[in-house]
Write a protein that holds these residues in place. Structure first.
Motif, PDB file in Angstrom:
ATOM      1  N   ASN A  33     -11.349 -21.225  -2.846  1.00  0.00           N
ATOM      2  CA  ASN A  33      -9.775 -21.325  -2.540  1.00  0.00           C
ATOM      3  C   ASN A  33      -9.409 -20.126  -3.055  1.00  0.00           C
ATOM      4  OD1 ASN A  33      -8.984 -23.267  -5.261  1.00  0.00           O
ATOM      5  ND2 ASN A  33     -10.848 -23.895  -4.604  1.00  0.00           N
ATOM      6  N   PHE A  34      -7.876 -21.401  -3.114  1.00  0.00           N
ATOM      7  CA  PHE A  34      -7.011 -20.204  -4.302  1.00  0.00           C
ATOM      8  C   PHE A  34      -6.420 -20.738  -5.258  1.00  0.00           C
ATOM      9  CE2 PHE A  34      -5.349 -19.890   0.786  1.00  0.00           C
ATOM     10  CZ  PHE A  34      -4.576 -18.753   0.332  1.00  0.00           C
ATOM     11  N   GLY A  35      -6.921 -21.863  -6.128  1.00  0.00           N
ATOM     12  CA  GLY A  35      -6.791 -21.983  -7.218  1.00  0.00           C
ATOM     13  C   GLY A  35      -5.511 -22.688  -7.644  1.00  0.00           C
ATOM     14  N   GLN A  36      -4.555 -23.392  -6.698  1.00  0.00           N
ATOM     15  CA  GLN A  36      -3.817 -23.789  -6.561  1.00  0.00           C
ATOM     16  C   GLN A  36      -3.360 -25.266  -6.595  1.00  0.00           C
ATOM     17  OE1 GLN A  36      -1.227 -22.069  -2.927  1.00  0.00           O
ATOM     18  NE2 GLN A  36      -0.892 -20.435  -3.698  1.00  0.00           N
ATOM     19  N   ALA A  37      -2.489 -25.588  -7.358  1.00  0.00           N
ATOM     20  CA  ALA A  37      -2.928 -27.031  -7.641  1.00  0.00           C
ATOM     21  C   ALA A  37      -0.952 -27.407  -7.588  1.00  0.00           C
ATOM     22  CB  ALA A  37      -3.015 -27.883  -8.550  1.00  0.00           C
ATOM     23  N   VAL A  38      -0.686 -28.187  -6.298  1.00  0.00           N
ATOM     24  CA  VAL A  38       0.451 -28.395  -5.507  1.00  0.00           C
ATOM     25  C   VAL A  38       0.631 -29.455  -4.486  1.00  0.00           C
ATOM     26  CG1 VAL A  38       1.009 -25.649  -5.056  1.00  0.00           C
ATOM     27  CG2 VAL A  38      -0.426 -27.209  -3.261  1.00  0.00           C
ATOM     28  N   PRO A  39       0.939 -30.523  -6.155  1.00  0.00           N
ATOM     29  CA  PRO A  39       1.245 -31.621  -5.368  1.00  0.00           C
ATOM     30  C   PRO A  39       2.475 -31.780  -4.463  1.00  0.00           C
ATOM     31  CG  PRO A  39       0.919 -31.677  -8.450  1.00  0.00           C
ATOM     32  CD  PRO A  39       0.789 -30.495  -7.313  1.00  0.00           C
ATOM     33  N   SER A  40       3.157 -30.846  -4.532  1.00  0.00           N
ATOM     34  CA  SER A  40       4.612 -31.232  -3.845  1.00  0.00           C
ATOM     35  C   SER A  40       4.117 -31.111  -1.996  1.00  0.00           C
ATOM     36  CB  SER A  40       5.414 -30.397  -3.651  1.00  0.00           C
ATOM     37  OG  SER A  40       5.066 -28.687  -4.083  1.00  0.00           O
ATOM     38  N   GLY A  41       3.017 -30.778  -2.210  1.00  0.00           N
ATOM     39  CA  GLY A  41       2.555 -30.635  -0.554  1.00  0.00           C
ATOM     40  C   GLY A  41       1.750 -31.786  -0.093  1.00  0.00           C
ATOM     41  N   LEU A  42       1.384 -32.882  -1.216  1.00  0.00           N
ATOM     42  CA  LEU A  42       0.535 -33.883  -1.040  1.00  0.00           C
ATOM     43  C   LEU A  42       1.880 -34.754   0.060  1.00  0.00           C
ATOM     44  CD1 LEU A  42      -1.557 -34.275  -3.841  1.00  0.00           C
ATOM     45  CD2 LEU A  42      -2.025 -32.650  -0.897  1.00  0.00           C
ATOM     46  N   ILE A  66      -9.208 -23.287 -19.167  1.00  0.00           N
ATOM     47  CA  ILE A  66      -9.769 -24.100 -17.544  1.00  0.00           C
ATOM     48  C   ILE A  66      -9.342 -22.699 -16.557  1.00  0.00           C
ATOM     49  CG2 ILE A  66     -11.592 -25.603 -18.368  1.00  0.00           C
ATOM     50  CD1 ILE A  66      -8.532 -27.537 -16.363  1.00  0.00           C
ATOM     51  N   SER A  67      -8.769 -21.904 -17.401  1.00  0.00           N
ATOM     52  CA  SER A  67      -7.925 -20.725 -16.327  1.00  0.00           C
ATOM     53  C   SER A  67      -6.741 -21.555 -15.986  1.00  0.00           C
ATOM     54  CB  SER A  67      -8.654 -20.768 -15.222  1.00  0.00           C
ATOM     55  OG  SER A  67      -8.719 -21.575 -14.440  1.00  0.00           O
ATOM     56  N   VAL A  68      -5.459 -22.853 -16.757  1.00  0.00           N
ATOM     57  CA  VAL A  68      -4.758 -23.126 -16.182  1.00  0.00           C
ATOM     58  C   VAL A  68      -3.247 -21.745 -16.125  1.00  0.00           C
ATOM     59  CG1 VAL A  68      -2.909 -25.215 -16.739  1.00  0.00           C
ATOM     60  CG2 VAL A  68      -5.664 -25.487 -16.203  1.00  0.00           C
ATOM     61  N   ARG A  69      -2.571 -22.105 -15.242  1.00  0.00           N
ATOM     62  CA  ARG A  69      -1.106 -20.774 -15.707  1.00  0.00           C
ATOM     63  C   ARG A  69      -0.796 -22.184 -15.148  1.00  0.00           C
ATOM     64  NH1 ARG A  69      -1.854 -15.623 -13.117  1.00  0.00           N
ATOM     65  NH2 ARG A  69      -3.397 -16.159 -11.867  1.00  0.00           N
ATOM     66  N   ASN A  70       0.886 -22.046 -15.571  1.00  0.00           N
ATOM     67  CA  ASN A  70       2.054 -22.740 -15.126  1.00  0.00           C
ATOM     68  C   ASN A  70       2.567 -22.111 -14.714  1.00  0.00           C
ATOM     69  OD1 ASN A  70       3.953 -25.617 -17.147  1.00  0.00           O
ATOM     70  ND2 ASN A  70       3.595 -24.657 -15.120  1.00  0.00           N
ATOM     71  N   ASN A  71       3.087 -21.519 -13.546  1.00  0.00           N
ATOM     72  CA  ASN A  71       4.164 -20.216 -12.668  1.00  0.00           C
ATOM     73  C   ASN A  71       5.190 -21.007 -11.843  1.00  0.00           C
ATOM     74  OD1 ASN A  71       2.965 -18.281 -15.136  1.00  0.00           O
ATOM     75  ND2 ASN A  71       1.076 -17.365 -13.238  1.00  0.00           N
ATOM     76  N   GLY A  72       4.422 -22.262 -11.604  1.00  0.00           N
ATOM     77  CA  GLY A  72       5.015 -22.723 -10.534  1.00  0.00           C
ATOM     78  C   GLY A  72       4.290 -22.357  -9.226  1.00  0.00           C
ATOM     79  N   SER A  73       5.590 -23.612  -8.319  1.00  0.00           N
ATOM     80  CA  SER A  73       4.973 -23.290  -6.877  1.00  0.00           C
ATOM     81  C   SER A  73       6.341 -23.287  -6.236  1.00  0.00           C
ATOM     82  CB  SER A  73       4.147 -24.212  -5.988  1.00  0.00           C
ATOM     83  OG  SER A  73       2.732 -24.994  -6.797  1.00  0.00           O
ATOM     84  N   VAL A  74       6.507 -22.039  -4.664  1.00  0.00           N
ATOM     85  CA  VAL A  74       8.016 -21.793  -4.051  1.00  0.00           C
ATOM     86  C   VAL A  74       7.304 -22.155  -2.671  1.00  0.00           C
ATOM     87  CG1 VAL A  74       7.528 -18.980  -4.506  1.00  0.00           C
ATOM     88  CG2 VAL A  74       9.884 -20.460  -3.877  1.00  0.00           C
ATOM     89  N   TYR A  75       8.459 -22.707  -1.952  1.00  0.00           N
ATOM     90  CA  TYR A  75       7.740 -22.701  -0.754  1.00  0.00           C
ATOM     91  C   TYR A  75       9.200 -21.881  -0.124  1.00  0.00           C
ATOM     92  CZ  TYR A  75       4.983 -26.557  -1.296  1.00  0.00           C
ATOM     93  OH  TYR A  75       4.010 -27.824  -1.832  1.00  0.00           O
TER      94      TYR A  75
END
Length: 373
Positions: A33-42, A66-75
């Motif tokens: 998968n992409f490795g994106q955690a996007v609550p905003s899309g749920l 565990i490889s977490v990076r806090n770079n945000g999500s943009v639509y």
């Protein structure tokens, strides 16, 4: 993801836990998968699980990488219909107290210079959301669980061939005839529906989804950090589908072929500078899942890359690899829950939202299961 986080939360409660993995190591949707955690899309019912999942990731990351990076999500909106949905979702998130920022085209191009000016009209940015490395994250999480919880045991390469209630316990038998008993068994079986409870799954309505994804060669100079979601994603994700103007959304002629293959173009830059691009969606019910095959449809790849070229300015055709992935979902349910005698608990078909919501859902699932005792 789903099974490991059930084990994680049960271990946190002090339960003695055995985590069984059919394969030598996780090799399904959890790593493809992409490795994106996007609550905003749920959708609204699962948004809180997504939000809690992000908190759990960050809690673990604070003490173990565990490889977490806090770079945000943009639509990124490419037309007026998509812009209207951005504004409507922004209002929803404001009411929830979930930080969201509307960005102009100029602001987008400043923050993500790899975007094309002709595509980007406006964007909605969620700075608190995270990225992970899918090929790394689950292995690091397993390492963390084994080091953190002496009450947790992990057995990979262990296929379960029989699982049944016997009195007050459940007996589990593996393909090499190992036997275990437990007070509770939780089955998170990904897209495998032939080994256990095949009759139940045959009538479940569960659908198998096949995806195609691509990864470029490393291009560290490309400025495209975070989870980059585009107009096609706005047209697909559940959170936007709940917005007032979604029902009047028009499909432009050039998007018709993309819609046919369930394509919505996402980008996620990996730690090595490569960029993951995708994805597509083909469907079959559990009885016909083999008909999806494992081959890659080059026409679908070309459609995705052609759309990607409309969105970004770097060379998306410098492809290092491409692959297919499979996950299970239900057309009417966010996840399939089925209990057998308050001892065997099936939790499966989470769809494409496992990375975003499995950690938070599993926490609540474990709480509910042990409230039943």
């Amino acid at each position: 993801m789903l099974g490991t986080f059930h084990a994680y939360h049960a271990s946190k409660l002090g339960k003695r836990v055995l985590l069984l993995e059919k394969d030598q190591h996780p090799s399904g949707a959890t790593v493809r998968n992409f490795g994106q955690a996007v609550p905003s899309g749920l959708a609204s019912g699962w948004f809180e699980y997504g939000k809690r999942s992000t908190e759990i990731y960050k809690e673990i990351q604070a003490g173990f990488d565990i490889s977490v990076r806090n770079n945000g999500s943009v639509y990124i909106a490419s037309d007026e219909d998509e812009q209207a949905l951005l504004h409507e979702l922004k209002s929803v998130m404001d009411m929830r107290g979930y930080e969201a920022q509307l960005l102009s085209a100029r602001q987008c191009l400043t923050q993500w210079p790899a975007l094309k000016n002709g595509y980007c009209r406006e964007a909605l940015f969620f700075p608190q959301e995270i990225s992970l490395e899918p090929e790394t994250m689950i292995y690091r999480l397993l390492q963390f669980c084994k080091s953190r919880f002496p009450n947790l045991s992990y057995l990979p390469s262990t296929s379960v061939t029989d699982c049944r209630v016997e009195g007050s316990l459940v007996r589990v038998v593996t393909s090499d005839l190992l036997q275990f008993t437990a007070e509770k068994v939780i089955l998170c079986n990904g897209s495998e529906f032939k080994l256990l409870f095949a009759d139940l799954f045959r009538e479940s309505g569960i659908v198998i989804t096949k995806l195609q994804m691509l990864r470029t060669i490393p291009q560290p100079e490309v400025k495209l950090e975070g989870n980059i979601l585009t107009g096609l994603t706005i047209r697909r994700y559940e959170s936007f589908a709940e917005c007032p103007s979604y029902s009047s959304l028009k499909t432009q002629p050039h998007l018709a072929e993309l819609k046919k293959w369930g394509i919505h173009v996402l980008f996620k830059k990996a730690l090595d500078g490569s960029v993951i691009i995708g994805d597509s969606h083909e469907y079959a019910n559990v009885l016909q899942s083999d008909s999806l095959g494992f081959t890659v449809n080059q026409h679908i790849n070309e459609l995705m890359l052609s759309e990607a070229e409309r969105i970004v300015s770097f060379n998306v055709k410098k492809i290092a690899t491409f692959w297919t992935g499979f996950y299970s979902q239900h057309p009417e349910k966010n996840l399939v829950e089925h209990d057998i005698g308050n001892r065997i608990h099936i939790r499966t078909a989470i769809g494409g939202k496992g990375m975003s919501s499995a950690a938070g859902y599993a926490e609540r699932s474990i709480q509910r299961l042990f409230e039943l005792d």
